[in-house]
Design an enzyme around this catalytic site. Sequence first.
Site, PDB file in Angstrom:
ATOM      1  N   SER A 197       0.815  -1.175  -0.019  1.00  0.00           N
ATOM      2  CA  SER A 197      -0.180   0.092  -0.054  1.00  0.00           C
ATOM      3  C   SER A 197       0.997   1.420   0.040  1.00  0.00           C
ATOM      4  O   SER A 197       1.748   1.497  -0.812  1.00  0.00           O
ATOM      5  CB  SER A 197      -0.803   0.033   1.285  1.00  0.00           C
ATOM      6  OG  SER A 197      -2.047   1.083   1.092  1.00  0.00           O
ATOM      7  N   ASP A 244      -9.014  -5.000  -5.938  1.00  0.00           N
ATOM      8  CA  ASP A 244      -8.667  -3.865  -4.646  1.00  0.00           C
ATOM      9  C   ASP A 244      -9.465  -2.797  -4.826  1.00  0.00           C
ATOM     10  O   ASP A 244      -9.484  -2.074  -5.886  1.00  0.00           O
ATOM     11  CB  ASP A 244      -7.184  -3.744  -5.176  1.00  0.00           C
ATOM     12  CG  ASP A 244      -6.379  -2.780  -4.052  1.00  0.00           C
ATOM     13  OD1 ASP A 244      -7.103  -1.869  -3.060  1.00  0.00           O
ATOM     14  OD2 ASP A 244      -5.088  -2.647  -3.814  1.00  0.00           O
ATOM     15  N   HIS A 293      -7.687  -5.259  -1.009  1.00  0.00           N
ATOM     16  CA  HIS A 293      -6.269  -4.419  -0.761  1.00  0.00           C
ATOM     17  C   HIS A 293      -5.845  -5.465   0.332  1.00  0.00           C
ATOM     18  O   HIS A 293      -5.897  -4.890   1.722  1.00  0.00           O
ATOM     19  CB  HIS A 293      -6.823  -3.153  -0.226  1.00  0.00           C
ATOM     20  CG  HIS A 293      -5.655  -2.276  -0.194  1.00  0.00           C
ATOM     21  ND1 HIS A 293      -4.695  -1.877  -1.350  1.00  0.00           N
ATOM     22  CD2 HIS A 293      -5.072  -1.405   0.881  1.00  0.00           C
ATOM     23  CE1 HIS A 293      -3.797  -1.001  -0.890  1.00  0.00           C
ATOM     24  NE2 HIS A 293      -4.078  -0.914   0.495  1.00  0.00           N
TER      25      HIS A 293
END
Length: 232
Positions: A111, A159, A191
């Site tokens: 991320s 995601d 995610h």
Amino acid sequence: MKHDHFVVQSPDKPAQQLLLLFHGVGDNPVAMGEIGNWFAPLFPDALVVSVGGAEPSGNPAGRQWFSVQGITEDNRQARVDAIMPTFIETVRYWQKQSGVGANATALIGFSQGAIMVLESIKAEPGLASRVIAFNGRYASLPETASTATTIHLIHGGEDPVIDLAHAVAAQEALISAGGDVTLDIVEDLGHAIDNRSMQFALDHLRYTIPKHYFDEALSGGKPGDDDVIEMM
């Protein structure tokens, strides 16, 4: 330099590889260290360190590299650029501490951590020989690239936070710029990092041969002793 970190593995003898892990917004280096535990057994001679973000986030125990409050496509790059010198200094610190050069350094991020590792190679080409970016993106797509760093993009197909389109665009931009990149899409994953994501990452570090080795072979050259990364 003082910064939040968690040492996942420190070999008894001098390290032969350096694996640095970088977490997402609101996470912490101990939690991200769980990902490091996947790498450690396969690279017993590696120093494996999970590095915390440079500033606190809204979560009391969480860290971040830059705030995502009010972030837009227009201001994301500026926020990354503002903290990038600290990020690069942190990587250099661990390279110096371990005695491991860029040729045997892998930067692994998830991320926001993936944004930082991707952007660090854009800002400082050759900072590391491998990048693994789980569910990340560039703040802005690179216009130049080299084969000094092999970049592995691993992204959840579903995601909702950082759309898969960003990874596809990154792959296309890197290829167009002459870089060395792979993209693995983990079907039905949001995610997150799952076992399939990890297997892609582990296989790439162990088995994917950097493109510049092929380029050197085709040109009649060969890698120097200081240009061989023992990740495979």
